[in-house]
Design a protein around this motif. Structure first.
Motif, mmCIF file in Angstrom:
data_model
loop_
_atom_site.group_PDB
_atom_site.id
_atom_site.type_symbol
_atom_site.label_atom_id
_atom_site.label_comp_id
_atom_site.label_asym_id
_atom_site.label_seq_id
_atom_site.Cartn_x
_atom_site.Cartn_y
_atom_site.Cartn_z
ATOM 1 N N ASP A 22 57.907 3.498 6.384
ATOM 2 C CA ASP A 22 56.446 3.464 6.478
ATOM 3 C C ASP A 22 55.960 4.836 6.940
ATOM 4 N N SER A 23 54.701 5.122 6.662
ATOM 5 C CA SER A 23 54.175 6.471 6.875
ATOM 6 C C SER A 23 54.319 6.978 8.325
ATOM 7 N N THR A 35 59.480 -1.037 13.779
ATOM 8 C CA THR A 35 59.470 0.151 12.921
ATOM 9 C C THR A 35 60.198 1.292 13.623
ATOM 10 N N SER A 52 56.479 6.134 10.556
ATOM 11 C CA SER A 52 57.899 6.335 10.855
ATOM 12 C C SER A 52 58.421 7.610 10.199
#
Lengths: 364, 178
Positions: B31-32, B69, B34
């Protein structure tokens, strides 16, 4: 048939076999059937498949086995205290898809689901084995490279096997499964010579890792049904996975089992911690990246496999062994792929020789 | 910086470090937040190729196991402290990997600490050493004696005899009595 197939391939020379005829009778009409000269051509990973191993599971190949059917358990090693299990390979691969399954490595180059049209040749091998064994007993299983019952509704092999083993005093057949496909079994009298065994895992492992299998509750119910039909039953707690909360869940699972199947009616139990070679671990993580059961506290051990670090693994073994002991029956138990010292820690006694334990389990 | 800029910088860093394509793919699939958080750490600590691979694998396994995350893991106080601590980038990189390993193997770390405490409590002379198995990957305890005479050997064996209860406790812990 509970499992979907994309295609069926029949090797030259197998089309007229009894097995091929049974499969053709049971096959849904929309599954294409192709005749091939050499089964090896269609058993290899299919070029371009995004998941060649998973793709192989949905291609059924009816072939002639050219190598012996009977062999010692491939997990056996002088490093481990083994159980003397003999493997009868009547099929290769499995329609279910457990994230931790060793077949992902073992059959990586040969993933099609193969069944052997000449499977009755294995009966000659078995007769030769007992003819030369001077009264020894053997436990022989079909559930090492395949699930023993997963496709029984279309192959019907269990009926032939049970009839063969029921007539032989020194052989015990073990049908090992994670299904509840027991319909064929209920119609035959095993005469005490057939054991049906289930791998049992807590619900958390079943939901996370054991795709397309029967639920633990359904497996236990199936065990009760075959027990009532005259079969012996056994249970494999293998792989044991030491996730947080595992101890509580395994005890609950054993309690559920013992409520349905009394301890004194269990022929044996086995336990084995999750173990994966680096190659298997890589393949499993690639195929099931979101499965937390593959991310336990496993470390690389002396035999080149990742296993849960030893005190935690042994603590879980002890918990299960003690729970069964409390049930009040002396259930024979063994550990799979563990050295003698681990048996000593868990059971307080050194393991007996593989041949001896094999014989005991065959008669248990 | 927008997501495309971050991805471009990740690709540049991966090329510079010759990161295996599978790991780059994995990094870019995060995900962005992360993706960006790991890039910040990689750049700040100047992670080398092997360290990048180990960190990515370890973070991924923690994320899968704990259902969080990678950005959330890297935001933990003990990791933020390491990232912002004074000191050289290589020493902070080493500390970061150690901290990630502790998060990845919490029960192993706790067990190792307990066993080390048991060993320490024995107060053995320096000529007797007890070695726990690497990563507690077996049940084998290695006991070494260093002697130069029969008298020294007799003395150390006597010490071991006196410490038998503690030694037995350690062996039992390795055997799963925890």
């Amino acid at each position: 048939m509970k499992f979907a197939l994309d295609a069926v391939f029949v090797e030259q020379g197998c089309a007229d076999s009894a097995l091929a005829a049974r499969v053709m009778r049971s096959l849904p009409p929309d599954v294409p059937v192709t005749h091939v000269a050499d089964a090896r051509e269609v058993s290899r990973p299919r070029a371009g498949a995004s998941d060649p191993f998973g793709d192989g599971k949905r291609r059924l190949v009816i072939a002639r086995r050219k190598t012996p059917f009977l062999m010692p358990c491939p997990a056996g090693s002088s490093k481990f205290a083994c159980c003397g299990y003999l493997v009868l390979t009547l099929a290769s691969n499995c329609p279910m898809d457990c994230s931790y399954c060793f077949l992902q490595e073992y059959l990586a180059d040969n993933p099609a689901f193969q069944v052997y049209a000449n499977f009755t040749d294995s009966f000659d091998e078995l007769d030769r084995l007992i003819a030369n064994a001077h009264g020894r007993s053997f436990r022989v299983g079909t559930g090492e490279l395949a699930d023993s019952l997963a496709f029984d509704s279309i192959t019907g092999i269990s009926r032939d096997l049970i009839e063969f083993f029921a007539a032989r005093e020194n052989l015990a057949l073990e049908l090992k499964t994670k299904t509840d496909e027991i319909e064929n079994l209920l119609a035959i009298d095993p005469r005490g010579r057939v054991l049906v065994s289930w791998t049992l895992s807590p619900d958390a492992v079943y939901r996370s890792s054991e795709h397309l299998t029967a639920s633990p509750t359904a497996r236990i119910a199936a065990a009760r049904a075959v027990l009532d039909a005259g079969y012996r039953v056994a249970f494999h707690f293998d792989p044991l996975i030491a996730y947080p909360g595992a101890e509580r869940d395994y005890i609950a699972l054993i309690d559920e089992l013992l409520d349905i199947v009394p301890a004194k009616q269990i022929s044996f139990i086995s336990m084995g911690g999750l173990r994966m070679t680096p190659r298997l671990r890589g393949a499993a993580r690639d195929r099931f990246p979101a499965d937390p059961m593959l991310c336990g506290e496993d470390v690389l051990t002396a035999d080149g496999r990742f296993r849960t670090f030893t005190p935690l693994r042994l603590s879980l073994y002890r918990t299960l062994a003690e729970r069964f002991k409390k049930a009040g029956a002396e259930i024979p138990a063994y550990l799979c792929m563990e050295p003698a010292s681990i048996h000593q820690h868990v059971f307080g006694a050194a393991p007996v020789r593989p041949a001896t334990i094999g014989e005991r389990l065959a008669r248990s | 910086m927008n997501a495309d800029d971050i991805d471009a910088q990740i690709r540049d860093l991966a090329a510079e470090r010759r990161l295996p394509p599978s790991h780059l793919k994995h990094w870019l699939a995060m995900d962005s937040p992360s993706r960006a958080a790991f890039f910040d750490i990689a750049r700040a600590l100047r992670l080398r190729t092997g360290q990048l691979v180990t960190a990515l694998d370890t973070l991924d396994e923690i994320a899968v196991r704990d259902h969080v995350t990678i950005a959330a893991i890297l935001d933990r106080p003990e990791l933020r402290r390491i990232a912002k601590a004074p000191g050289s980038a290589p020493s902070r990189a080493t500390a970061m990997l150690q901290a990630l390993r502790t998060l990845r193997y919490p029960r192993l770390r706790k067990m190792q600490e307990q066993l080390r405490a048991e060993v320490s409590a024995l107060k053995l002379p320096r000529s007797i050493s007890l070695d726990l198995p690497t990563d507690l990957g077996s049940d084998e305890l290695t006991v070494s004696l260093r002697v130069r005479s029969a008298a020294e050997l007799a003395q150390l064996l006597e010490v071991l005899g006196q410490k038998q209860t503690g030694l037995t406790r350690i062996i039992e812990m390795l055997g799963g009595k925890i």
